[in-house]
Structures are given as structure tokens and as C-alpha cells.
Design an enzyme around this catalytic site. Structure first.
Site, PDB file in Angstrom:
ATOM      1  N   ARG A 114       0.837  -1.207   0.000  1.00  0.00           N
ATOM      2  CA  ARG A 114       0.000   0.000   0.000  1.00  0.00           C
ATOM      3  C   ARG A 114       0.869   1.253   0.000  1.00  0.00           C
ATOM      4  NH1 ARG A 114      -4.569   0.532   4.457  1.00  0.00           N
ATOM      5  NH2 ARG A 114      -2.790   1.077   5.739  1.00  0.00           N
ATOM      6  N   LYS A 147      -2.677   6.566   1.111  1.00  0.00           N
ATOM      7  CA  LYS A 147      -2.519   6.985   2.510  1.00  0.00           C
ATOM      8  C   LYS A 147      -1.495   8.121   2.536  1.00  0.00           C
ATOM      9  CE  LYS A 147      -2.226   4.825   7.077  1.00  0.00           C
ATOM     10  NZ  LYS A 147      -3.483   5.324   7.641  1.00  0.00           N
ATOM     11  N   GLU A 201     -16.083   6.693   4.224  1.00  0.00           N
ATOM     12  CA  GLU A 201     -15.441   6.119   5.396  1.00  0.00           C
ATOM     13  C   GLU A 201     -15.596   6.962   6.629  1.00  0.00           C
ATOM     14  OE1 GLU A 201     -11.370   5.023   4.921  1.00  0.00           O
ATOM     15  OE2 GLU A 201     -11.012   6.435   3.327  1.00  0.00           O
TER      16      GLU A 201
HETATM   17  N1  PLP Z   1      -9.213   4.653   6.291  1.00  0.00           N
HETATM   18  C1  PLP Z   1      -8.407   5.644   6.676  1.00  0.00           C
HETATM   19  C2  PLP Z   1      -8.679   7.011   6.166  1.00  0.00           C
HETATM   20  C3  PLP Z   1      -7.321   5.375   7.544  1.00  0.00           C
HETATM   21  O1  PLP Z   1      -6.516   6.355   7.944  1.00  0.00           O
HETATM   22  C4  PLP Z   1      -7.105   4.067   7.981  1.00  0.00           C
HETATM   23  C5  PLP Z   1      -5.959   3.746   8.824  1.00  0.00           C
HETATM   24  O2  PLP Z   1      -4.990   3.208   8.403  1.00  0.00           O
HETATM   25  C6  PLP Z   1      -7.981   3.066   7.549  1.00  0.00           C
HETATM   26  C7  PLP Z   1      -9.027   3.394   6.709  1.00  0.00           C
HETATM   27  C8  PLP Z   1      -7.803   1.655   7.981  1.00  0.00           C
HETATM   28  O3  PLP Z   1      -6.777   1.017   7.261  1.00  0.00           O
HETATM   29  P1  PLP Z   1      -5.981  -0.175   7.894  1.00  0.00           P
HETATM   30  O4  PLP Z   1      -6.969  -1.184   8.319  1.00  0.00           O
HETATM   31  O5  PLP Z   1      -5.110  -0.674   6.800  1.00  0.00           O
HETATM   32  O6  PLP Z   1      -5.212   0.377   9.029  1.00  0.00           O
HETATM   33  C1  COI Z   2      -4.088   3.565  11.354  1.00  0.00           C
HETATM   34  O1  COI Z   2      -5.112   2.990  11.695  1.00  0.00           O
HETATM   35  O2  COI Z   2      -2.991   3.005  11.285  1.00  0.00           O
HETATM   36  C2  COI Z   2      -4.120   4.955  10.993  1.00  0.00           C
HETATM   37  O3  COI Z   2      -3.251   5.370  10.298  1.00  0.00           O
HETATM   38  C3  COI Z   2      -5.221   5.764  11.496  1.00  0.00           C
HETATM   39  C4  COI Z   2      -4.838   7.073  12.081  1.00  0.00           C
HETATM   40  C5  COI Z   2      -4.112   6.992  13.369  1.00  0.00           C
HETATM   41  C6  COI Z   2      -4.249   8.021  11.102  1.00  0.00           C
END
Ligand code: PLP
Ligand code: COI
Length: 339
Positions: free
Chosen positions: A80, A183, A219
Site C-alpha cells: 500500500r 494513505k 469512510e
Molecule cells: N481509512 C483511513 C482514512 C485510515 O486512515 C485508515 C488507517 O490506516 C484506515 C481506513 C484503515 O486502514 P488499515 O486497516 O489498513 O489500518
Molecule cells: C491507522 O489505523 O494506522 C491509521 O493510520 C489511522 C490514524 C491513526 C491516522
């Protein structure tokens, strides 16, 4: 080290012993450097400072009952980050370099990994930034990859207790064909005002709608959204959502426990039909949704009627945590051990 009360950790920054860095210059990535300095020395004309060339990741390391250290789905995060770097024209770090850097920084900071019993973890935060000096608006040619870590507890103070979310139509997180699926720091800057507004009204976060029609769920602050209806796990699909690795894992676990998974555009109105709902992500794990208030339409969708997480969310949460802490077999190959 000042003694840390592991069971009382929130989601904050705590200084640890080391971070690691890799610089990209003259078209290639250099050697990994280990540092105890919390500061970065970067040029004032660096592209990360002016034009937002910054991408990041978030992962966790867990200590099991057996004392072993586990990191969850490290390669998915590496991929990612590569996708985010492509999205904002930065050099991609090879997957194996990413994995080695993460393993190294976790091992170096082993004493900061919370004990099994605390239910806390070591949050791993890699960033990749443009460091080259430049004034014209075009992609930089120098980059820095840095990984810091910090022991953390729950992201939302309620932990696994349901909390309220708000729909606020005057804000968009990202544009429909913008950078939402990457991200990158810019997405978080553009969501800060909305988030602060929601928090000032007592909500955990904003449940963003699609920016074009304002009809579909996107989201949930810094997390994906899912709803449970009967035997279905339903989660929004759109080009502006960050592909959450937690959500992807929950979809797999949902199928394993016999649910049907629907990843598709989800109308706001469907909120009225959900038996359970949650925000999910690395930091949020599963944060159950108590209700969603649409502050523009003066509507309230109450999801948790008794103030508790529902049975399906609880089952998914327990299963995910059990795999992460090593209490359940890692049958999907999600765990990397640090020995
Ligand atoms: N959506 C956003 C905007 C986020 O910042 C995060 C955090 O990482 C997620 C979703 C969840 O992603 P993940 O499950 O890979 O941490
Ligand atoms: C995560 O869940 O890892 C995130 O990046 C969410 C937030 C702390 C920015």
C-alpha cells in the site's frame, strides 16, 4: 525508562529508543540507518513541506502469551505504501527493504512492546517524504523513509464500546477522483476541520459521504466502515476510500464464520437497516457505532440499542485479536514473527 502503565495507554506518542531511516538519492535507496534522534534534518525547500509529498503507513506489533512478537500483514502495508508513492509521484521502496526496516525497528525497541495481558500493542508508523530542495511544482528526486514506533492502547477512548458518529455535509475528506485511496498526509489535513467539528459536538468522528452525490457512505474518520445486516457483512466500495487491511481481513473472517460479504456502494439510508456497525482500522481495530446522526437532515440512525457491541462484531473482533496475539492459528499467513 519511566515505567509505563500499559493498561492505561491511549493513542499517543511515547518516546522510544530508536527509529530507522533510508534515504533515496541519485536514483537509488541507500543503506538503513539507525538513529535515536527524534528530529529529522531536512531542507527548508523540501517537497514534503511545500507540496505535500508525504505518504505513511500504520501497523502494529503484538506480544503473545508465548512471549513471541508478531506483526500483522506487513507485506500488505508495504504494497500500500508503494501504491501511495505512485499516487503522489514519489520513489517506491522495495517490499523487502520495507519489511527489513520494520523488523529492525521493532526488535530495537522490543522493551516498548506492551505485555500480552495489557491488550495494548506497539504502533509502527513508517513515513516516506520528499526531501529534495525545489520551488517549482513538480515531483522531487530525493526521498526519505523513516520508521518510528510508539506503544499504544485504543484509538477511540471508548475502546470496544459503541460511540456516536456524525454526518456533516459541508465537508469532504477527498475529491471523488482524488487521493482518497492513497494513505497520504494531505488527506488527513483536509479532514482535520471536519473531525474537530464532530468532536466538539461529542462525536467520535465524521462518517463521510461520497463527495459527488452525498448519497453513499464512504469512510469513518481514520477508518473504514462496515454494517451487519442479518447474515451479511456490508462495506462501502468507492474510488475515494483507503483500502483498509483490517477491513480486508475482517471480510475474510466474516466469510469464515458463515457471513455473506457485500463490498458495494452503500446508501446512507441503509444505516436504518443495520443490526450492527463499526469503524475498522489498525488504530481503531473495530470501534462499534452506537448511532449516526445526520446533522443536516436532522435524522438519527440508532444502531446499538443497548449500548453494547453486537454479537457479530464481537465475534469478528475476538477472532482478529486472537490471530494478532497468537491465540488462534494464523491460517491465512498474516503474521510475521520477530525473533
Ligand atoms: N481509512 C483511513 C482514512 C485510515 O486512515 C485508515 C488507517 O490506516 C484506515 C481506513 C484503515 O486502514 P488499515 O486497516 O489498513 O489500518
Ligand atoms: C491507522 O489505523 O494506522 C491509521 O493510520 C489511522 C490514524 C491513526 C491516522
Amino acid at each position: 525508562m519511566k515505567s509505563i502503565d500499559w493498561s492505561k495507554l491511549g493513542f499517543g506518542y511515547i518516546r522510544t529508543d530508536y527509529n530507522v531511516r533510508i534515504n533515496y538519492r541519485d536514483g537509488s535507496w541507500g543503506e538503513l540507518e539507525i538513529s535515536s534522534d527524534e528530529n529529522l534534518n531536512i531542507h527548508m525547500a523540501a517537497t514534503c513541506l511545500h507540496y505535500g509529498q508525504e505518504a505513511f503507513e500504520g501497523m502494529k506489533a503484538f506480544k503473545g502469551k508465548d512471549g513471541r512478537i508478531r506483526i500483522f500483514r506487513i507485506e500488505e502495508n508495504a504494497k500500500r505504501l508503494q501504491s501511495s508513492c505512485e499516487g503522489i509521484c514519489m520513489a517506491k521502496l522495495p517490499i523487502d527493504r520495507y519489511v527489513d526496516a520494520i523488523k529492525k525497528v521493532v526488535k530495537l525497541n522490543e522493551r516498548f512492546i506492551p505485555p500480552y495481558e495489557s491488550g495494548a500493542s506497539l504502533y509502527i508508523r513508517p513515513i516516506l517524504i520528499g526531501t529534495g530542495a525545489q520551488i517549482g511544482v513538480h515531483p522531487g528526486t530525493e526521498f526519505m523513509f523513516v520508521v518510528m514506533v510508539s506503544p499504544v492502547g485504543p484509538y477511540f477512548k471508548e475502546g470496544f464500546k459503541p460511540s456516536p458518529y456524525a454526518i456533516l455535509r459541508q465537508y469532504d475528506r477527498v475529491a471523488p477522483l482524488g487521493t482518497g485511496r492513497f494513505k497520504v498526509g494531505g488527506n488527513y489535513a483536509s479532514a482535520l476541520l471536519a473531525g474537530e467539528h464532530a468532536k466538539s459536538l461529542g462525536y467520535s468522528a465524521v462518517l463521510f459521504l461520497d463527495a459527488k452525490e452525498k448519497k453513499y457512505l464512504d469512510e469513518c474518520g481514520p477508518a473504514n466502515f462496515f454494517g451487519i445486516r442479518g447474515n451479511s457483512y456490508i462495506t462501502p466500495k468507492s474510488d475515494s476510500i483507503l483500502p483498509s487491511i483490517t477491513n480486508n481481513s475482517l471480510m475474510t473472517l466474516a466469510r469464515e464464520i458463515g457471513l455473506t460479504v457485500e463490498e458495494r456502494p452503500v446508501l446512507e439510508d441503509e444505516l436504518a437497516t443495520f443490526d450492527e456497525a463499526g469503524a475498522c482500522g489498525t488504530a481503531a481495530v473495530i470501534s462499534p457505532v452506537e448511532r449516526v446522526d445526520d446533522l443536516d437532515l436532522n435524522k438519527s440512525y440508532v444502531i446499538s440499542k443497548n449500548g453494547e457491541a453486537g454479537p457479530v462484531s464481537t465475534k469478528l473482533y475476538n477472532k482478529l485479536r486472537a490471530i494478532q496475539y497468537g491465540d488462534e492459528a494464523d491460517k491465512y499467513g498474516w503474521i510475521t514473527f520477530i525473533d
